[in-house]
Design an enzyme around this catalytic site. Structure first.
Site, short mmCIF file in Angstrom:
data_model
loop_
_atom_site.label_atom_id
_atom_site.label_comp_id
_atom_site.label_asym_id
_atom_site.label_seq_id
_atom_site.Cartn_x
_atom_site.Cartn_y
_atom_site.Cartn_z
CD GLU A 36 -16.31 12.45 -0.45
OE1 GLU A 36 -15.33 12.36 0.30
OE2 GLU A 36 -16.46 11.73 -1.44
NE ARG A 74 -2.60 -1.33 3.56
CZ ARG A 74 -2.64 -2.54 4.12
NH1 ARG A 74 -3.08 -3.58 3.44
NH2 ARG A 74 -2.24 -2.72 5.37
CE LYS A 86 -12.82 11.03 1.86
NZ LYS A 86 -12.60 10.13 0.70
CE LYS A 139 -13.82 13.64 -2.75
NZ LYS A 139 -12.50 13.05 -2.51
P1 13P Z 1 -13.60 8.69 -6.15
O1 13P Z 1 -13.10 9.85 -6.95
O2 13P Z 1 -13.01 7.37 -6.55
O3 13P Z 1 -15.09 8.68 -6.05
O4 13P Z 1 -13.06 8.89 -4.68
C1 13P Z 1 -13.11 10.14 -4.13
C2 13P Z 1 -13.24 10.01 -2.68
O5 13P Z 1 -12.41 10.49 -1.95
C3 13P Z 1 -14.42 9.34 -2.14
O6 13P Z 1 -14.53 9.61 -0.78
#
Ligand code: 13P
Length: 343
Positions: free
Chosen positions: A179, A48, A138, A221
């Site tokens: 988000e 990873r 996030k 987001k």
């Molecule tokens: P994706 O762009 O693959 O949707 O992932 C963005 C992300 O951080 C989802 O939480």
């Protein structure tokens, strides 16, 4: 404006700086294991780390990548030359960030719906992350869509949790990426997606304001307004751009410095083309950026497949996607750009 508030605003602005966007490399170990195994790589802390190090050390990555969202494991890892990851990113001109939610868990008495958890102990975790070098965080809320969903309750509890998280981040001097993802799994059409994304964003901003979050110190987001992936009528790029921008103008206050879309399972090319079309409309009060996971990484991961001898090729693929999305930030991406890749 207090110095604290100004520092948050400055970081948020740096995250959505012109021509750049955010790399979401914060997959949980479980998710990253699935992605690695899909290309035949055994998942381990080292594999990873190796893939994420490959991405961020791509020559020139910092030109189009302003910031990188990390998972807890990576934030604590060192690169192959012994440099702590946050320090490595800072040296390469990218802001280190951290995913702090602990995932979307089933919402009580609401089959098929989730609430994102992770508020318990978050103040202490944020302090520790700040000490480790994280400057932003996030939290992803997930809103599922079908004939009966989402319920008002699912939208409300997720909006409430997002605002509690955002307030705690700002208290700690960390910029929250907020988000709320309305999923595009399912057969719903683009009009329903626009309506539900609007309902969700209205609920989120009402909570952010109620809970005293400084809007100039967040990055939003959201999903783009798309049709469900199983909907027989798929919109043209222009329609996605117009509906997305129209909705955002109605619900996102101008104090927010930037909106960084998630890719949510779109193809690499569509994620770039739609972002470009959104920017091409012009006149928006916020930066319109990207915070892509799969649409930046997936092709590079397949190219790498765990082989050292393929690392340079994988970096070329990643650099290409970063460049395409960097161009999309100005509305200048064209599908022709896809032919310029030399992997
Ligand atoms: P994706 O762009 O693959 O949707 O992932 C963005 C992300 O951080 C989802 O939480």
């Amino acid at each position: 404006m207090t110095g604290h508030r100004q520092a948050l605003r400055d970081t948020a602005r740096e995250m959505v700086a012109a021509g750049q966007g955010i790399l979401a490399a914060d997959e949980s170990n479980a998710t990253m294991t699935k992605r690695l195994e899909a290309v035949g790589v055994e998942s381990s802390p080292d594999s990873r780390r190796d893939f994420r190090e490959l991405l961020v050390t791509t020559p020139g990555a910092g030109e189009h990548i302003s910031a990188v969202i990390l998972y807890d494991e990576t934030l604590r890892q060192t690169s192959s030359d012994g440099t702590p990851f946050p320090e490595l990113l800072a040296r390469l001109g990218m802001i280190p960030g951290i995913k702090v939610d602990t995932g979307a868990k089933p919402l009580a008495c609401a089959p098929g719906e989730t609430v994102t958890e992770g508020l318990d102990g978050l103040r202490e975790r944020l302090d520790e992350y700040r000490g480790l070098g994280a400057r932003f965080a996030k939290w992803r809320a997930v809103i599922a869509v079908d004939a009966e969903r989402p319920s008002r309750r699912a939208v409300a509890v997720n909006a409430h949790a997002l605002a509690r998280y955002a307030a705690l981040c700002q208290e700690a001097g960390i910029v929250p990426i907020v988000e709320p993802e309305v999923l595009m799994d399912g057969g719903h059409d683009i009009a329903r997606s626009q309506e539900l994304t609007g309902d969700t964003l209205r609920a989120v901003f009402a909570e952010l304001v109620d809970q005293g979050v400084a809007l100039e110190g967040i990055v939003l987001k959201p999903n783009m307004v798309l049709a469900g992936y199983d909907c027989p009528e798929q919109p043209e790029v222009e329609e996605v751009a117009q509906r997305t921008l129209e909705l955002l103008r109605q619900v996102v206050p101008a104090a927010v410095p930037g909106i960084a879309f998630l890719s949510g399972g779109q193809s690499d090319e569509l994620a770039s083309a739609r972002l470009s079309a959104i920017n091409a409309i012009g006149g928006a009060p916020w930066q319109l950026s990207f915070s892509y996971g799969r649409a930046l990484q997936a092709t590079a991961l397949a190219q790498w497949s765990g082989e050292d001898c393929r690392a340079a090729g994988a970096q070329s693929v990643f650099a290409h996607r970063a460049r395409c999305n960097g161009q999309a930030r100005n509305g200048h991406y064209t599908p022709d750009m896809e032919r310029s890749l030399v992997a």
